[in-house]
Motif scaffolding. Structure first.
Motif, short mmCIF file in Angstrom:
data_model
loop_
_atom_site.label_atom_id
_atom_site.label_comp_id
_atom_site.label_asym_id
_atom_site.label_seq_id
_atom_site.Cartn_x
_atom_site.Cartn_y
_atom_site.Cartn_z
N TYR B 230 0.87 -1.19 0.00
CA TYR B 230 0.00 0.00 0.00
C TYR B 230 0.89 1.23 0.00
O TYR B 230 2.03 1.18 0.51
N ARG B 232 0.87 4.00 1.49
CA ARG B 232 1.16 4.71 2.73
C ARG B 232 1.96 3.85 3.71
O ARG B 232 2.06 4.20 4.89
N ASP B 234 4.90 2.88 5.71
CA ASP B 234 5.99 3.75 6.17
C ASP B 234 7.26 2.97 6.50
O ASP B 234 8.20 3.53 7.07
N PRO B 236 10.31 1.30 4.88
CA PRO B 236 10.96 1.19 3.57
C PRO B 236 11.44 -0.22 3.26
O PRO B 236 11.72 -0.54 2.09
N ALA B 272 -9.27 2.05 -1.10
CA ALA B 272 -10.05 3.30 -1.07
C ALA B 272 -9.16 4.51 -1.28
O ALA B 272 -9.59 5.52 -1.82
N TYR B 273 -7.93 4.44 -0.84
CA TYR B 273 -7.02 5.58 -0.95
C TYR B 273 -6.11 5.46 -2.16
O TYR B 273 -5.76 6.45 -2.81
N LEU B 275 -5.80 5.26 -5.31
CA LEU B 275 -6.45 5.45 -6.61
C LEU B 275 -5.39 5.37 -7.71
O LEU B 275 -4.18 5.48 -7.44
N ARG B 278 -2.09 7.39 -7.81
CA ARG B 278 -1.12 7.02 -6.78
C ARG B 278 -0.42 5.71 -7.14
O ARG B 278 0.75 5.53 -6.84
N LEU B 321 -7.04 2.41 8.11
CA LEU B 321 -5.69 2.32 7.56
C LEU B 321 -5.02 1.04 8.07
O LEU B 321 -5.25 0.62 9.20
N VAL B 322 -4.18 0.47 7.24
CA VAL B 322 -3.42 -0.72 7.63
C VAL B 322 -2.65 -0.42 8.91
O VAL B 322 -1.97 0.60 9.02
#
Lengths: 281, 369, 414
Positions: B230, B232, B234, B236, B272-273, B275, B278, B321-322
């Motif tokens: 996904y 978002r 965070d 790396p 949902a985020y 799209l 992105r 959110l995950v």
């Protein structure tokens, strides 16, 4: 100016700079310069009779002179000392932030830095800077404290809007539910704006942003932010509209309202104009 | 859960319960914040490794070291690993990965305090624990010596230098060991190929260009390699690295002339985020290609049917959110059946490709469901 | 057309951008009965436009005009074309290259495209820059994310704390600027000159009205309605968090007490050799960063604020100016660059992330792919090295020219 003259000018400036650095200056710097080496400067940083501003400046000089392996030690000591003057502690924090950027040894003393910052949160004069630095480093305990303060005002370290702002930079700070609740009943516009910034990444808030955008009782700032959030979450819902002409208004109130509408239209126009082009597969 | 952990700390009778609780899909993580998830998982590992760390817990411990993000959780993993009965050379790579990544995010923690940030216990850091565990490996840690010598040569601070010296000596002077290769990670061929049910084969997906297609359209007819991510994320060492590795896998496919024969897909946990714009940027950022046979995908509706089919190791906070996910990769045969799963450990491109190639010869090509 | 000109190895308009360093050009006539003498001149297309100068060969001094004789068989004749000192362009195509011979005239519009002091930009220059910057961000889903992803803590050792700091950031800025130029080729990455007040920069019509604070938390900068950056999003959050510890309207960036931000002259005075000059990573570079509160003051968040790139453009300008002043352009000279024995820091090491190396000691990820190409030069190549960006104007080796320059840094060394 010719290239040759330019070279001469720069060479003169450099020469003047070198000469200036070699001469003692007067005024407040004199005491720093007479302290000379790092050892005596270090003593000056903790001298009880020296003014805080002078001690802060001495600390900066010490850091400049020290080698990379130890430059952080003196400012760390000043930062964690609860009896130290706030001005010196603030300067120490600034110096540590500078070293965090430029020193190759920062990863090693990052743990000490974070510990010192967590303690600095207790000092009102340092709280804002310490919280900012901690949250920008992604510090989870600090995030949890700020979240606890939003859920229980008795535990709040900073006002609602500040806590939301600090938490907004990390989607995993888990502030979204609280932000939704605050957005639904904000104590003030500042809190609403910060809650909206958190929710700008929440697909579940699309309808709320549509309502805010359409609500002419909201301020221009709020409506523009709603448009920005919609552009992020559901860009197909954001359409350009005709730009109102405030000059066409019949009275001041209408003119002001049209001015706001005009500003909003310009804002939406800019959002749409800078969108990424659709990509081919 | 805290009471359960306290009751079962170090008690092998609780091992199975604790291992079940470490499954990301466990309802205990549903609707919970990321910070709470971190605390729960760390306390579970501490409880499991309180006396003797069972081998079944190793994948969870090594995962925290290989893909570190939280200093406390990394410190916990390094600490409890030292309670495993047998050091192994297989521990070196994850420990070195931890040293590299958490070295930039180190923090002071107290392992005796709940969640790591209280006032109980001696302060330590993730890096200190990792270095110490490398020393615990003894001779089994020989492969770490070049890296440790290099770090030592960079003239670190006194404390780090002393720890490195101690660890290097412990490895160098350790008794020879015939520690067995261990840690069958959760790489596995599935017991039998798992077919997609109808609510999956007809599921509507959208790719990075905005095109709509069904699961059947893309995943049935050719073998495919599927990863999840996904935008978002965070960490790396998780999603960005997954997508980067997918890009390298694609290069291997093309070099072998298999770029059209085997498909790749990266599916987002956060439809949902994430799209299409992105997805495009994420692919570009981290170096994976897109095209007819290689896509980034999102579900247009709920992810749940795919989640159930793949048994995805992911959960979500109350914000949607995950809040935690594992690294996972799947191989589907031409009938769209899952034939191999790689989870928790960083997967090898060559092994996924080999499994996909093997499936071409074995599947009967008929679609199920 | 009897005359034909190529600039930067191409006849296409995309290549008609030059900096101060001479771009390789060539001219020929259509096959004719005899040789043709031509005169090359340059003039602005409008008042305030750019102007170019000529170099008969890379080692020759510049001249305002150039006389050439074009062979009858239509062979090309090479020449160099660079920006005239202190005569950069303002707009695209506002500089004219004029070739006249035998009554024929060929006029080629081009741009002398330089990075300028952002505080001196004309409104239309400023607005072009902002528009390109906003499109690079594209409301958070644009390529700006690559640059945000590159400058993170996990990659710190690749970027800071060593001799590679300056060349690494030079490469980053080049990649960034080329990203802007993919959107609008007339745009340059202008610099924020932090040792002087920059009242125009910190306005709501430019990089945002930036409040001054003492001990208070930062706030978002304010933009005018319709400002291109008013929809700025990074990491899914709108706005730019930045307040200043100084009055941006009247003062330069100060740095912390006792660790003052060095002036340009003081920076140039740091030393004659690279190892001494590279101390500037502390001040003025670090001092500039921590003259603010908000994102730009810390590494994990600095690249979220687009001011970061303008700050670093000034850092790079200072290095470029030092190189010019001290004549330090030959990378083989240890006084020009002295590396360390670590990957990414030796002179001939390739630079992460553009080298795509994701094995130790580099991070396991490499965002953004190879360095963007430019239609104006082949240098430094898709996989840059430290060596490849040091002689950025090609003073020592013409082919090393990487296609950008500064208004305040000449090409000619004297």
């Amino acid at each position: 100016m010719s290239i040759r003259d330019y070279r001469q000018q720069l060479e003169q400036e450099v020469a003047q700079e070198l000469a200036r650095a070699a001469e003692p200056s007067g005024g407040p710097q004199a005491e720093l310069e007479s302290a000379g080496d790092a050892g005596r400067l270090l003593s000056l940083t903790t001298h009880p009779e020296a003014a805080p501003e002078l001690r802060a400046a001495a600390l900066g000089r010490v850091v400049r002179q020290k080698d990379q392996g130890s430059a952080h030690l003196a400012p760390l000591e000043r930062l964690v000392d609860p009896n130290e003057a706030p001005a010196v502690r603030v300067a120490a924090l600034s110096l540590l932030k500078l070293l965090a950027i430029s020193s190759p040894t920062f990863p090693e003393w990052r743990p000490m830095f974070l510990e010192a910052l967590r303690r600095a949160v207790d000092e009102p004069a340092l709280r804002a800077a310490a919280l900012e630095t901690l949250t920008q480093e992604g510090d989870r305990p600090t995030q949890e404290k700020l979240l606890a303060g939003l859920k229980d005002p008795g535990q709040a370290l900073v006002p609602v809007d500040q806590a939301l702002r600090l938490l907004s930079s990390d989607p995993h700070a888990d502030v979204r539910e609280v932000a939704r609740s605050i957005a639904g009943n904000p104590p003030d516009e500042a809190a609403l704006v910060q809650a909206m910034k958190v929710l700008a990444g929440d697909p579940g808030s699309v309808e709320a942003f549509r309502s805010l955008l359409a609500d002419r009782s909201q301020s221009s700032s709020v409506r523009k932010l709603a448009a920005t959030a919609l552009n992020n979450l559901a860009p197909e819902l954001l359409q350009p509209g005709p730009e109102p002409r405030p000059g066409a208004a019949a009275d001041l109130e209408s003119a002001l309202a049209l001015t706001d509408e005009s500003a909003l239209a310009k804002h939406i126009g800019a959002l749409i104009r800078v969108r990424r082009e659709p990509a081919p597969r | 859960m805290i009471r359960l952990v306290e009751a079962g700390r170090g008690d092998s009778a609780y091992t199975q319960s604790f291992l079940e609780l470490l499954d990301e899909r466990h309802p205990v993580y549903s609707g919970v914040g990321t910070a709470a998830v971190v605390r729960m998982r760390g306390e579970l590992l501490l409880a499991l490794g309180h006396h003797v760390l069972p081998t079944a817990a190793l994948p969870f411990v090594l995962e925290e070291l290989e893909s570190p993000h939280e200093a406390w959780l990394t410190a916990v993993a390094a600490r409890v690993l030292r309670n495993h009965p047998e050091p192994s050379a297989d521990f070196v790579a994850p420990l070195l990965s931890a040293l590299f990544y958490i070295g930039q995010r180190d923090d002071t923690v107290r392992l005796e305090s709940y969640g790591g940030y209280g006032s109980i216990g001696e302060p330590t850091t993730a890096v200190a624990e990792v270095i110490r565990t490398l020393g615990w490996l003894g001779k089994a840690g020989e492969r770490a010596l070049p890296r440790l010598h290099e770090l030592r040569a960079r003239e670190p601070g006194l404390r780090t230098a002393a720890r490195l010296d101690e660890t290097i000596a412990a490895i160098r002077d350790g008794a020879p060991t015939e520690a067995p290769e261990c840690c069958g990670y959760a790489r596995r061929l599935v017991d039998a190929p798992r077919s997609a049910p109808a609510d999956v084969t007809e599921l509507v997906l959208q790719d990075q260009s905005g095109e709509l297609l069904t699961f059947r359209d893309f995943f049935i007819g050719r073998p495919s390699i599927v990863v999840f991510f996904y935008t978002r994320c965070d960490n790396p060492t998780k999603c960005p690295l997954t997508i980067a590795k997918l890009g390298r896998l694609q290069q291997h496919l093309h070099a072998a002339g298999l770029g059209d024969a085997i498909r790749t897909a990266a599916i987002t946990y956060d439809p949902a985020y994430d799209l299409p714009p992105r997805l495009v940027q994420y692919a570009r950022s981290w170096g994976t290609s897109t095209g007819e046979h290689h896509r980034l995908l999102r579900t247009v509706g709920d992810l749940a049917p795919l989640g159930a089919f793949f048994e995805l190791g992911v959960n979500y906070g109350d914000s949607g959110l995950v809040n935690r996910h594992r690294i996972e990769a799947f191989v589907l045969d031409p009938a769209g059946r899952i034939v191999q799963v790689e989870a928790r450990q960083r997967w090898e491109e060559s092994q996924l490709i080999a499994a996909a190639v093997a499936s071409m010869g074995q599947a009967d090509g008929r679609a199920d469901g | 057309m009897p005359l034909e000109i190529e600039i930067n190895g191409s006849a296409t308009p995309e290549a008609r951008y030059i900096a101060n360093a001479p771009s390789p050009c060539r001219i020929r006539q259509a096959p004719a009965a005899g040789p043709l003498p031509v005169t090359l001149t340059s003039q602005p297309a409008q008042p305030g436009g750019g102007q170019a100068v000529f170099y008969s060969n890379p080692a020759a001094p510049s001249s305002a005009t150039l006389q050439l004789t074009l062979p009858a068989d239509g062979s090309w004749v090479d020449f160099g074309l660079g920006g005239k000192w202190q005569a950069p362009s303002v707009d695209d195509r506002d500089c004219l290259l004029i070739a006249t011979g035998n009554g024929d005239t060929l006029t080629v519009p081009l741009m002398v495209r330089l990075r300028k002091d952002a505080n001196t930009l004309l409104p239309r220059e400023r607005d072009r820059f902002l528009e390109a910057l906003a499109k690079l961000n594209a409301g958070g889903s644009g390529r700006y994310q690559d640059f945000r992803d590159i400058h993170v803590g996990a990659a710190n050792a690749e970027e800071h704390g060593g001799p590679h700091f300056l060349p690494w950031h030079r490469t980053l800025l080049l990649d960034f600027e080329r990203g802007l130029q993919d959107i609008d080729p007339a745009v340059s990455l202008h610099y924020w000159r932090f040792d002087q007040p920059a009242s125009s920069v910190f306005q709501s019509n430019f990089m945002g009205a930036t409040a001054q604070v003492t001990g208070d938390p930062p706030s978002d900068v304010a933009f005018d309605s319709g400002h291109p950056l008013s929809g700025w999003i990074t990491d899914g959050v709108p706005g730019i968090s930045r307040s200043a510890l100084f009055d941006t309207q009247t003062s330069p960036a100060p740095g912390p007490p006792g660790f003052d931000l060095l002036s340009e002259a003081a920076t140039l005075a740091l030393g004659d050799v690279y190892t001494d000059f590279a101390q500037m990573e502390g001040t003025p570079h670090g001092a500039a960063h921590v003259s603010f509160v908000g994102w730009i003051s810390q590494i994990p968040t600095a690249a979220k604020d687009p001011l970061f790139f303008m700050l670093h453009a000034n850092v790079d300008r200072l290095w470029a100016l030092w190189q010019w002043l001290k004549r330090r352009t030959d990378p083989n000279d240890v006084n020009v660059y002295q590396g360390q024995n670590r990957d990414g820091r030796r002179l001939d090491d390739s630079t992460w992330p553009w080298n795509g190396v994701t094995t130790f000691p580099r991070p396991g990820f490499a965002p953004g792919g190879p360095l963007k190409p430019s239609p104006t030069t082949a240098a430094p190549g898709a996989v840059p090295t430290i060596r490849g960006v040091i002689d950025y104007q090609g003073n020592s080796l013409a082919a090393a020219r990487i296609g950008y320059g500064y208004d305040a840094v000449p090409f000619e060394l004297s």
